[in-house]
Design a protein around this motif. Structure first.
Motif, mmCIF file in Angstrom:
data_model
loop_
_atom_site.group_PDB
_atom_site.id
_atom_site.type_symbol
_atom_site.label_atom_id
_atom_site.label_comp_id
_atom_site.label_asym_id
_atom_site.label_seq_id
_atom_site.Cartn_x
_atom_site.Cartn_y
_atom_site.Cartn_z
ATOM 1 N N SER A 120 -0.985 8.235 0.493
ATOM 2 C CA SER A 120 -1.101 9.621 0.036
ATOM 3 C C SER A 120 -1.285 10.578 1.204
ATOM 4 O O SER A 120 -1.155 11.791 1.043
ATOM 5 C CB SER A 120 -2.279 9.764 -0.931
ATOM 6 N N CYS B 159 -4.708 5.516 1.241
ATOM 7 C CA CYS B 159 -3.888 4.764 0.287
ATOM 8 C C CYS B 159 -4.045 5.317 -1.124
ATOM 9 O O CYS B 159 -5.158 5.392 -1.653
ATOM 10 C CB CYS B 159 -4.272 3.292 0.331
ATOM 11 N N ILE C 88 5.862 3.587 1.222
ATOM 12 C CA ILE C 88 5.496 2.296 0.640
ATOM 13 C C ILE C 88 5.521 1.281 1.768
ATOM 14 O O ILE C 88 6.552 1.120 2.426
ATOM 15 C CB ILE C 88 6.497 1.884 -0.457
ATOM 16 N N PRO D 163 3.008 -3.977 -10.795
ATOM 17 C CA PRO D 163 1.969 -3.059 -11.266
ATOM 18 C C PRO D 163 0.991 -2.673 -10.167
ATOM 19 O O PRO D 163 0.857 -3.355 -9.150
ATOM 20 C CB PRO D 163 1.263 -3.878 -12.355
ATOM 21 N N GLN D 164 0.301 -1.554 -10.417
ATOM 22 C CA GLN D 164 -0.803 -1.181 -9.543
ATOM 23 C C GLN D 164 -1.924 -2.206 -9.701
ATOM 24 O O GLN D 164 -2.182 -2.699 -10.804
ATOM 25 C CB GLN D 164 -1.329 0.201 -9.897
ATOM 26 N N LEU D 165 -2.569 -2.510 -8.596
ATOM 27 C CA LEU D 165 -3.650 -3.499 -8.604
ATOM 28 C C LEU D 165 -4.982 -2.773 -8.827
ATOM 29 O O LEU D 165 -5.781 -2.592 -7.916
ATOM 30 C CB LEU D 165 -3.644 -4.279 -7.292
ATOM 31 N N LYS D 166 -5.186 -2.355 -10.063
ATOM 32 C CA LYS D 166 -6.373 -1.569 -10.401
ATOM 33 C C LYS D 166 -7.584 -2.476 -10.598
ATOM 34 O O LYS D 166 -7.492 -3.510 -11.258
ATOM 35 C CB LYS D 166 -6.129 -0.760 -11.676
ATOM 36 N N GLN E 48 -2.466 3.912 -3.801
ATOM 37 C CA GLN E 48 -2.482 2.793 -4.737
ATOM 38 C C GLN E 48 -2.012 1.509 -4.061
ATOM 39 O O GLN E 48 -1.045 1.530 -3.314
ATOM 40 C CB GLN E 48 -1.563 3.076 -5.931
ATOM 41 N N PRO E 49 -2.702 0.409 -4.314
ATOM 42 C CA PRO E 49 -2.138 -0.893 -3.944
ATOM 43 C C PRO E 49 -1.292 -1.408 -5.104
ATOM 44 O O PRO E 49 -1.594 -1.153 -6.272
ATOM 45 C CB PRO E 49 -3.384 -1.761 -3.727
ATOM 46 N N ARG E 50 -0.222 -2.130 -4.772
ATOM 47 C CA ARG E 50 0.661 -2.643 -5.815
ATOM 48 C C ARG E 50 1.045 -4.076 -5.523
ATOM 49 O O ARG E 50 1.148 -4.500 -4.365
ATOM 50 C CB ARG E 50 1.931 -1.791 -5.927
ATOM 51 N N LEU F 152 0.861 -1.175 0.000
ATOM 52 C CA LEU F 152 0.000 0.000 0.000
ATOM 53 C C LEU F 152 0.903 1.232 0.000
ATOM 54 O O LEU F 152 1.817 1.331 0.824
ATOM 55 C CB LEU F 152 -0.927 0.024 1.214
ATOM 56 N N VAL F 153 0.658 2.147 -0.926
ATOM 57 C CA VAL F 153 1.415 3.392 -1.028
ATOM 58 C C VAL F 153 0.519 4.513 -0.512
ATOM 59 O O VAL F 153 -0.594 4.697 -1.011
ATOM 60 C CB VAL F 153 1.852 3.672 -2.477
#
Length: 260
Positions: A111, A127, A222, A165-168, A129-131, A108-109
């Protein structure tokens, strides 16, 4: 443990990492508490920062039952990540590693800051973005023989973090299925729930633990939330890869030739 002893063991770990030494656990020689271990860990980080490294986040260890059972550890721990530990998908690890193993994780990144007592919902709201992540662990302790305190002093064995990658569009991270493979052969699988029930719960735990040690989760941090499966060896010339949700792949290889 006296301050001079803390500095001594930090220096020993720094030298072991620099020259590729393998050590017997500190706890074999002297009494070692978890507070001692975190104090040693902080001195090791200071030495890395003096050499030009920069802390960019945190790693969690032993948040899953699989990892605790594999290593005979009862509790989770945490350690810093620095910029020189970061790799990217498909990169090859140098031959400086000695006994590397790989585990799949969700990062988890952040913000926004996350404070002690935060809920998983508040963590997710903070968060960016999750990656997908692979962590390469490479402890200084010979034959992977250590107690929680030794592992903590050594930065929870962290060597490299492979950012994927980001887990979109993956929905609930606790239900995200992760499959691990060695040289293309499936070896383990788990879901995000392996990390304390949810990766965000693991980060909430970290926020409270950091506060107890005078730290705080900051924007841009991160956080890798712990191995979801048992760690697997990365042999010379080998590749370990993982697939997240059947959509997002990540891999890391090791240089050198396999032994006969």
């Amino acid at each position: 443990m006296y301050e001079a002893d803390v500095q001594h063991w930090a220096d020993v770990i720094v030298m072991a990492r620099r020259y590729g030494w393998l050590l017997d656990p500190i706890s074999d020689k002297v009494p070692l508490t978890l507070d001692d271990a975190y104090a040693i860990q902080a001195r090791v980080l200071s030495a890395r920062i003096e050499r030009g490294e920069r802390r960019i986040g945190w790693k969690l260890g032993y948040t899953s039952l699989s990892m605790r059972e594999q290593m005979g550890i009862d509790l989770p721990n945490f350690a810093p990540l620095t910029n020189r530990m970061v790799m990217h998908d498909g990169e090859i690890i140098s031959d400086r590693v000695i006994q590397p193993r790989v585990e799949p994780e969700i990062a988890l990144v952040l913000s926004r800051p996350v404070s002690a007592g935060a809920t998983p919902e508040q963590v997710l709201a903070a968060c960016a973005q999750p990656r997908a992540v692979l962590e390469v662990v490479d402890p200084v302790w010979r034959d992977y023989r250590f107690r929680l305190e030794d592992n903590t002093a050594d930065g929870s064995s962290a060597a490299y973090v492979v950012l994927g990658p980001q887990l979109k569009g993956c929905g609930d991270l606790s239900r995200l299925r992760v499959e691990l493979a060695c040289d293309g052969r499936p070896v383990a699988e788990a879901t995000g729930a392996a990390a304390m029930g949810h990766p965000a719960q693991a980060v909430a735990w970290l926020a409270t633990e950091l506060a107890a040690h005078g730290g705080r989760l900051e924007p841009g941090d991160i956080i890798i939330t712990g191995g979801l499966t048992a760690a697997v060896p990365l042999p010379a010339g080998g590749t370990v890869s993982a697939t997240f949700g059947g959509l997002f792949g990540i891999g890391v290889s090791r240089s050198g030739r396999r032994s006969a």
